[in-house]
Scaffold this motif. Structure first.
Motif: not given
Length: 258
Positions: A33-36, A179-182
């Protein structure tokens, strides 16, 4: 409940090309779920790291790991790379059909993905009939249609005007949040303001070695609140990341120093 373990990781990854210095080693971990945001000068290895994560390239040394038992990966390139003779719905359905989904179901899911990016009324359009922003939306729908756990984006908005870029970043946040999961996301960009607005964390690659020069946790919650670009925390992070990027690049001598 949060899933245990990283979504993806690089451990001591080195890439060697003939006639140039190796890139790396790179150690990098991406959480679910992290945006890097991946930032660096041209040639620093940003696109190479995306290819490693996508499995399109193998490191000369070290390892790449994607969450065991998962592995659905979406990739959005710098250009939309849409098939010119197929309509937009067929383009978006292609990854599903290649995965063995029957054509009717694949096209139904493609239509839903295109609706989500604002192209629900353009299903029968050909790529040549779309603006640059619309074509990139179609490319994004194609990447999201498989509901990837890892989404890789290689400067997808670089060729677009600033207003369209901002709208697409807002759309990307909305699609990610819905979305799930993101999915975990890695977004390559040269634009430090885009990086700060888009991501939880930014990584700056050293221009000479391709190694991680700086990792910076970015302030604020995602998706961003209205007006966040003018928030002092945002402005401070932009200036800080710009300084990190400048420090990662070789100095250019003044004429008087030559």
């Amino acid at each position: 409940m949060a899933e245990a373990g990283p979504a993806a990781s690089l451990r001591g990854a080195v890439v060697r090309y003939p006639g140039r210095a190796p890139l790396g080693p790179v150690d990098l971990t991406l959480q679910p779920g992290e945006i890097l945001a991946l930032v660096g000068a041209s040639g620093a290895g940003k696109s190479t790291l995306l290819r490693l994560l996508a499995g399109l390239e193998t490191p000369s040394e070290g390892s790449v790991a994607i969450r065991p038992g998962r592995g659905r990966i979406g990739f959005v390139f710098q250009n939309p790379t849409l098939t010119p003779w197929a309509d937009i719905q067929a383009n978006a359905a292609l990854p599903l059909e290649l995965a063995g989904i029957n054509r009717e179901e694949a096209r139904r899911r493609a239509a839903a993905a295109l609706e989500a990016v604002g192209l629900g009324d353009r299903l029968t359009a050909r790529p040549r009939q779309l603006s640059g922003g619309m074509a990139m939306r179609a490319s994004l729908a194609r990447a999201l249609v498989t509901r990837p756990e890892l989404l890789l984006l290689d400067e997808p908005f670089a060729a677009l005007d600033s207003v369209t870029r901002r709208r697409l970043i807002e759309d990307l946040h909305r699609l990610w949040a819905d979305q799930s999961p993101r999915p975990a996301m890695v977004f390559v960009t040269h634009d430090v303001e885009e990086a700060v607005y888009l991501a939880h964390r930014a990584v700056v690659l050293d221009a000479a070695s391709g190694r991680v020069a700086v990792e910076r946790t970015l302030p604020g919650a995602l998706p961003r609140a209205k007006g966040w670009r003018s928030d002092p925390a945002c402005r401070s992070a932009v200036e800080g990341l710009a300084g990190d990027l400048a420090a990662s690049m070789p100095a250019v001598p003044h004429k008087a120093d030559r």
